[in-house]
Design an enzyme around this catalytic site. Structure first.
Site, PDB file in Angstrom:
ATOM      1  N   TYR A   1       0.330  -1.567   0.145  1.00  0.00           N
ATOM      2  CA  TYR A   1      -0.104  -0.090  -0.394  1.00  0.00           C
ATOM      3  C   TYR A   1       0.711   1.575   0.308  1.00  0.00           C
ATOM      4  O   TYR A   1       1.247   1.130   0.780  1.00  0.00           O
ATOM      5  CB  TYR A   1      -0.903   0.117   1.344  1.00  0.00           C
ATOM      6  CG  TYR A   1      -2.115   1.012   1.607  1.00  0.00           C
ATOM      7  CD1 TYR A   1      -3.060   0.895   1.055  1.00  0.00           C
ATOM      8  CD2 TYR A   1      -1.692   2.121   1.715  1.00  0.00           C
ATOM      9  CE1 TYR A   1      -3.665   2.331   0.838  1.00  0.00           C
ATOM     10  CE2 TYR A   1      -2.431   3.334   2.266  1.00  0.00           C
ATOM     11  CZ  TYR A   1      -3.960   3.189   1.622  1.00  0.00           C
ATOM     12  OH  TYR A   1      -4.721   4.046   1.683  1.00  0.00           O
ATOM     13  N   SER A  31       0.472  12.492   6.424  1.00  0.00           N
ATOM     14  CA  SER A  31      -0.414  13.205   7.752  1.00  0.00           C
ATOM     15  C   SER A  31      -1.507  13.336   6.059  1.00  0.00           C
ATOM     16  O   SER A  31      -2.264  13.671   6.065  1.00  0.00           O
ATOM     17  CB  SER A  31      -0.366  13.769   7.995  1.00  0.00           C
ATOM     18  OG  SER A  31       0.266  13.271   9.456  1.00  0.00           O
ATOM     19  N   GLY A  63       5.178  -0.594   3.873  1.00  0.00           N
ATOM     20  CA  GLY A  63       5.467  -2.064   4.244  1.00  0.00           C
ATOM     21  C   GLY A  63       5.453  -2.995   3.190  1.00  0.00           C
ATOM     22  O   GLY A  63       4.474  -3.043   2.075  1.00  0.00           O
ATOM     23  N   GLN A  81       2.327  -1.404  43.277  1.00  0.00           N
ATOM     24  CA  GLN A  81       2.763  -1.799  41.748  1.00  0.00           C
ATOM     25  C   GLN A  81       1.706  -2.290  41.593  1.00  0.00           C
ATOM     26  O   GLN A  81       1.145  -2.050  40.436  1.00  0.00           O
ATOM     27  CB  GLN A  81       3.538  -3.124  42.628  1.00  0.00           C
ATOM     28  CG  GLN A  81       3.320  -3.704  41.449  1.00  0.00           C
ATOM     29  CD  GLN A  81       4.904  -3.682  40.935  1.00  0.00           C
ATOM     30  OE1 GLN A  81       5.743  -2.722  41.038  1.00  0.00           O
ATOM     31  NE2 GLN A  81       5.512  -5.082  40.087  1.00  0.00           N
ATOM     32  N   ARG A 101      -0.400   1.063  39.209  1.00  0.00           N
ATOM     33  CA  ARG A 101       0.751   0.932  37.938  1.00  0.00           C
ATOM     34  C   ARG A 101      -0.105  -0.024  36.871  1.00  0.00           C
ATOM     35  O   ARG A 101      -0.024   0.120  35.776  1.00  0.00           O
ATOM     36  CB  ARG A 101       1.588   1.031  38.260  1.00  0.00           C
ATOM     37  CG  ARG A 101       2.683   2.245  38.725  1.00  0.00           C
ATOM     38  CD  ARG A 101       3.706   1.726  39.544  1.00  0.00           C
ATOM     39  NE  ARG A 101       5.084   1.524  38.296  1.00  0.00           N
ATOM     40  CZ  ARG A 101       6.061   1.237  38.244  1.00  0.00           C
ATOM     41  NH1 ARG A 101       6.612   0.739  39.297  1.00  0.00           N
ATOM     42  NH2 ARG A 101       6.986   1.396  37.198  1.00  0.00           N
ATOM     43  N   GLY A 105      14.506  -4.705  36.500  1.00  0.00           N
ATOM     44  CA  GLY A 105      16.366  -4.410  35.864  1.00  0.00           C
ATOM     45  C   GLY A 105      16.181  -5.628  35.086  1.00  0.00           C
ATOM     46  O   GLY A 105      15.989  -5.737  33.320  1.00  0.00           O
ATOM     47  N   THR A 116       1.838   6.197  15.329  1.00  0.00           N
ATOM     48  CA  THR A 116       2.120   7.104  14.582  1.00  0.00           C
ATOM     49  C   THR A 116       1.582   6.757  13.403  1.00  0.00           C
ATOM     50  O   THR A 116       1.011   7.471  12.108  1.00  0.00           O
ATOM     51  CB  THR A 116       3.757   7.474  13.621  1.00  0.00           C
ATOM     52  OG1 THR A 116       4.616   7.737  15.166  1.00  0.00           O
ATOM     53  CG2 THR A 116       4.247   8.147  12.461  1.00  0.00           C
ATOM     54  N   GLU A 124      -0.632   4.574   9.784  1.00  0.00           N
ATOM     55  CA  GLU A 124      -2.141   4.660   9.585  1.00  0.00           C
ATOM     56  C   GLU A 124      -2.793   6.249  10.155  1.00  0.00           C
ATOM     57  O   GLU A 124      -4.178   5.748  11.220  1.00  0.00           O
ATOM     58  CB  GLU A 124      -2.631   3.751  10.144  1.00  0.00           C
ATOM     59  CG  GLU A 124      -4.143   2.762   9.526  1.00  0.00           C
ATOM     60  CD  GLU A 124      -3.615   2.918   8.124  1.00  0.00           C
ATOM     61  OE1 GLU A 124      -2.871   2.209   7.797  1.00  0.00           O
ATOM     62  OE2 GLU A 124      -4.175   3.043   7.170  1.00  0.00           O
ATOM     63  N   ASP A 177      -0.793   9.368  12.047  1.00  0.00           N
ATOM     64  CA  ASP A 177      -0.415  10.366  13.519  1.00  0.00           C
ATOM     65  C   ASP A 177      -1.319  10.669  15.036  1.00  0.00           C
ATOM     66  O   ASP A 177      -2.731  11.074  14.066  1.00  0.00           O
ATOM     67  CB  ASP A 177       0.299  11.529  13.273  1.00  0.00           C
ATOM     68  CG  ASP A 177       0.849  12.021  14.802  1.00  0.00           C
ATOM     69  OD1 ASP A 177       2.025  12.095  14.579  1.00  0.00           O
ATOM     70  OD2 ASP A 177       0.062  12.802  14.785  1.00  0.00           O
TER      71      ASP A 177
END
Ligand SMILES: CCCCCCCC/C=C\CCCCCCCCCCCC(=O)SCCNC(=O)CCNC(=O)[C@H](O)C(C)(C)COP(=O)(O)OP(=O)(O)OC[C@H]1O[C@@H](n2cnc3c(N)ncnc32)[C@H](O)[C@@H]1OP(=O)(O)O
Ligand SMILES: Cc1cc2nc3c(=O)[nH]c(=O)nc-3n(C[C@H](O)[C@H](O)[C@H](O)COP(=O)(O)OP(=O)(O)OC[C@H]3O[C@@H](n4cnc5c(N)ncnc54)[C@H](O)[C@@H]3O)c2cc1C
Length: 663
Positions: free
Chosen positions: A135, A144, A177, A330, A333, A401, A422, A424, A426
């Site tokens: 495409y 855009s 792509g 924890q 979040r 970590g 971004t 399809e 922004d």
């Protein structure tokens, strides 16, 4: 060797029927059976191994992706998989490839914008993969601003052909792509020029490479645009650059559902709206919303399982330390992300319904719901991808970590996912489209009745002055109280923007000046859609012991978390008072405690195989440490005890004689 389930004690705590929840998550018993069967098929086939992806060079990585795509196709053909099964197989193979664009955009573009004859000619070839398509819309200079594309398609009445040309460097196609190294054909978007007149952007089917030896056809310059963010990750995809030098294609390769050019060189516009040229983007945005829940749930599954395995501090009398999942920080979040994964799952289902509905209407020449479908797909794509990208990164941090190791699966998941903010469209540009739709709605109040997702605007007079009735924390569990707060906030923010806009003589100038506020109003509107569809889902009958109760807890967490996060909006618009905000927060804490015993079962309900998760931290049995230890030794750097380069760079350093007193 007996397999020990280190998370068994967690699974025993759960208060609901996990198998029933798996069906709710999948969408239906059929969808569950399909997903379960195909994910296991992929996981058990060594041809689909993916654990070495982050260690390969770009060339090896790409070749391996080509191998997997061919192997996936062979599996599909050999096993006579249906279209639905094949799509699931590609999903569980879990490697971005040119096939995503072939099946996800090239085929839908022909279906949506091609005439019946064009579909009959091109689709059989595409379905059998005798041609491979991409495409090609975005250019080096414009992504855009689709109206700003520079590639031209000029009709030549002498030969009955279009001449496709890239007049400038900035008109080079850039990003598509599959274009870089694989696609044989493209849907290329170009300005249609007939009789010297510019009719705007349209799609054209253009052959790029020989079907015999894959060399670019005359006039075509094509290649890959280079390495992208992250190891492995989206580098399996050949995003490409393409220039046309007066490439001729037959007239019938212009996609002609929306507008036509006749043999005589006459331009004709059908009675379908011009915006249907953008139809493929609406389709793909809808699929991206459905995919957001998949990506977020993956990250959440990893972070939740690992948070139950990981222990830090809090040992009493030599007993075990505290599981990090028991820390309130924890939970505050992690659990909103768990709730968001479910919320996005249901909004994805609903959006699929909306898309199917608008497609059926369009076929019957009813275009009335197209603006709403565009606003919903654009806004929800923006909201869910932003939250998912941020959520994956938060999950990495929640794993401390070890989350930074590639073997956690999280760095690659983030690197693959983050461009969804971004591509399809922004995410900010898309929210501005929603804002335009909202401003139009407000300006037409009293003239045109708002329906569907903007139906709440019919009660704008009430919503502008209503007062929140919450008195105790539990009152926030009342869906009507939640809905009214979200509706009032969205309506008040839109109306405030519309009033501010009316102070500008030039509306476009006003829109540009107020665009940051308009984006916030659009976010408020889209959050309301997700909240209201989650609440609606819970009004249905949901079978399975305790399943509905768990979903109610998650819905309340999602909603109150948003209220807490955006309390500035709710307070400044006067929808709630500081006391209401504080009660909402109290209720949220209590909901976290309710979800805690069910957390592992709620992520088990995603039914992900260890292969699909691709994470040592998230493995089903929770046997994290031995696996991390073993994986470290498999790193190519540990192939030799003394590293390459020792004699050249380390030994001379260690042996150097420096006669400086200070050292
Ligand atoms: C490695 C292993 C790990 C694996 C982990 C896996 C985890 C992954 C999980 C999920 C993966 C997801 C998989 C998905 C795969 C996808 C692959 C990537 C594909 C990417 C492809 C692309 O990016 S293609 C290019 C897309 N480009 C854009 O989107 C461009 C954005 N711009 C626009 O859309 C528009 O041009 C605009 C809307 C910004 C236009 O603005 P403008 O003001 O110029 O408008 P116009 O004048 O053109 O139009 C005005 C008028 O039209 C209405 N309108 C606009 N767009 C539409 C539309 N689409 N439909 C209907 N109507 C539309 C607009 O509202 C205006 O209406 P008015 O009534 O006049 O106001
Ligand atoms: C991984 C990946 C895959 C892709 N695949 C394809 C593909 O297959 N086919 C294809 O055709 N394209 C593809 N694209 C291109 C993609 O669709 C565009 O990059 C995307 O639409 C954004 O456009 P842009 O790059 O021009 O961004 P820009 O518009 O240049 O954005 C830059 C900044 O400007 C801001 N901005 C732009 N306009 C406005 C405005 N009006 N108001 C306020 N702010 C604004 C944006 O918010 C952003 O912050 C792909 C991109 C990526 C990253």
């Amino acid at each position: 060797m007996e397999r020990v389930d280190h998370l068994a004690h967690e699974r025993n705590k759960s208060e609901f029927d996990v198998d029933a929840m798996k069906i709710v998550w999948a969408g239906s018993p059929h969808a569950f059976e399909l997903s379960d069967r195909i994910s296991k098929l992929v996981a058990s086939d060594p041809g689909f191994r993916k654990d070495n992806r982050t260690m390969l060079s770009r060339k090896d990585l790409f070749k391996n992706t080509l191998r997997k795509a061919a192997y996936a196709w062979k599996t599909i053909v050999d096993l006579h998989l249906s279209e639905e099964e094949a799509a699931k197989l590609r999903f569980y193979v879990d490697e971005p490839a040119y096939t995503d664009l072939h099946w996800g955009m090239f085929v839908p573009a022909i279906k949506g914008q091609g005439t019946d004859e064009q579909q009959q000619k091109w689709l059989p070839l595409a379905y059998k993969m005798q041609i491979i398509g991409c495409y090609a819309q975005t250019e080096l200079g414009h992504g855009s601003n689709v109206q700003g594309l520079e590639t031209t398609a000029t009709f030549d009445p002498q030969t009955d052909e279009f001449i496709i040309h890239s007049p400038t460097l900035t008109s080079s196609k850039w990003w598509p792509g599959g274009l870089g190294k694989v696609a044989t054909h493209a849907i290329a978007y170009a300005r249609l020029i007939v009789g010297g007149r510019d009719y705007g952007v349209n799609g054209f089917i253009v052959q790029l490479r020989s079907l015999e030896d894959h060399s670019p056809l005359p006039g075509i310059t094509v290649g890959d645009i280079g390495m992208k963010f992250g190891n492995g990750a989206y580098n399996t995809m050949d995003n490409g650059v393409l220039q046309f030098d007066h490439v001729r294609i037959p007239r019938d390769q212009m996609l002609m559902r929306v507008s036509q050019v006749t043999r005589e060189g006459k331009y004709k516009q059908s009675d379908v709206p011009r915006q249907l040229v953008y139809g493929t983007m609406v389709y793909v945005r809808q699929t991206i919303v459905a995919d957001a829940s998949c990506a977020l749930s993956r990250a959440v599954c990893i972070a939740t399982r690992y948070s139950a395995v990981r222990r830090q501090f809090g040992s009493q009398n030599g007993g075990p330390e505290t599981q990090v999942i028991d820390y309130k920080t924890q939970q505050s979040r992690l659990f909103p992300l768990l709730a968001s994964a479910y919320a996005f799952r249901f909004i994805g289902e609903w959006l699929k319904w909306l898309y199917t509905d608008v497609t059926q209407r369009l076929q019957a020449n009813d275009f009335s719901t197209l603006p709403e479908a565009h606003a919903c797909t654009a806004g929800l794509k923006s909201l869910t991808t932003t939250a998912t990208a941020d959520g994956i990164e938060e999950c990495r941090k929640l794993c401390g970590g070890h989350g930074y190791l590639c073997s956690s699966g999280l760095p690659e998941l983030f690197a693959v996912y983050v461009p969804a903010c971004t591509y399809e469209g922004d995410n900010t540009v898309l929210l501005l489209q929603v804002a335009r739709f909202l401003m139009k709605t407000v300006s037409q109040l009293g003239v045109k009745k708002p329906v569907g997702t903007i139906g709440y605007m019919t009660r704008v007079d009430h919503l502008m002055q209503c007062r929140c009735g919450v008195q105790r924390a539990e009152d926030w569990l009342n869906p009507s109280a939640l809905l009214e707060a979200f509706e009032a906030r969205a309506a008040r923010m839109s109306v405030a923007c519309a009033q501010n806009l009316s102070n500008f003589d030039n509306p476009e100038e006003g829109f540009a000046e107020l665009s940051a506020d308009l984006v916030e109003a659009a976010v408020a509107h889209c959050q309301l859609i997700i909240v209201s569809k989650f609440i609606e889902k819970l009004q249905q009958e949901i079978p399975g012991k305790g399943v509905k109760q768990q979903l109610e807890v998650l819905c309340n967490i999602y909603t109150l978390f948003l209220l807490h996060k955006h309390q500035g909006d709710f307070l400044s618009t006067g929808c709630i008072t500081p006391k209401h905000a504080s009660l909402a927060n109290d209720q949220l804490r209590s909901l976290y405690s309710q979800v805690r015993p069910n957390a592992i079962a709620l992520v088990d309900a995603f039914n992900y195989t260890d292969h699909f998760l691709g994470s040592i931290l998230g493995c089903y049995d929770g046997n994290v440490y031995p696996k991390l230890y073993e994986a470290a030794w498999e790193d190519p750097l540990n192939d030799s005890v003394v590293p390459d380069g020792y004699h050249q760079y380390i030994r001379p350093l260690l042996k150097q004689q420096i006669r400086t007193a200070r050292l």
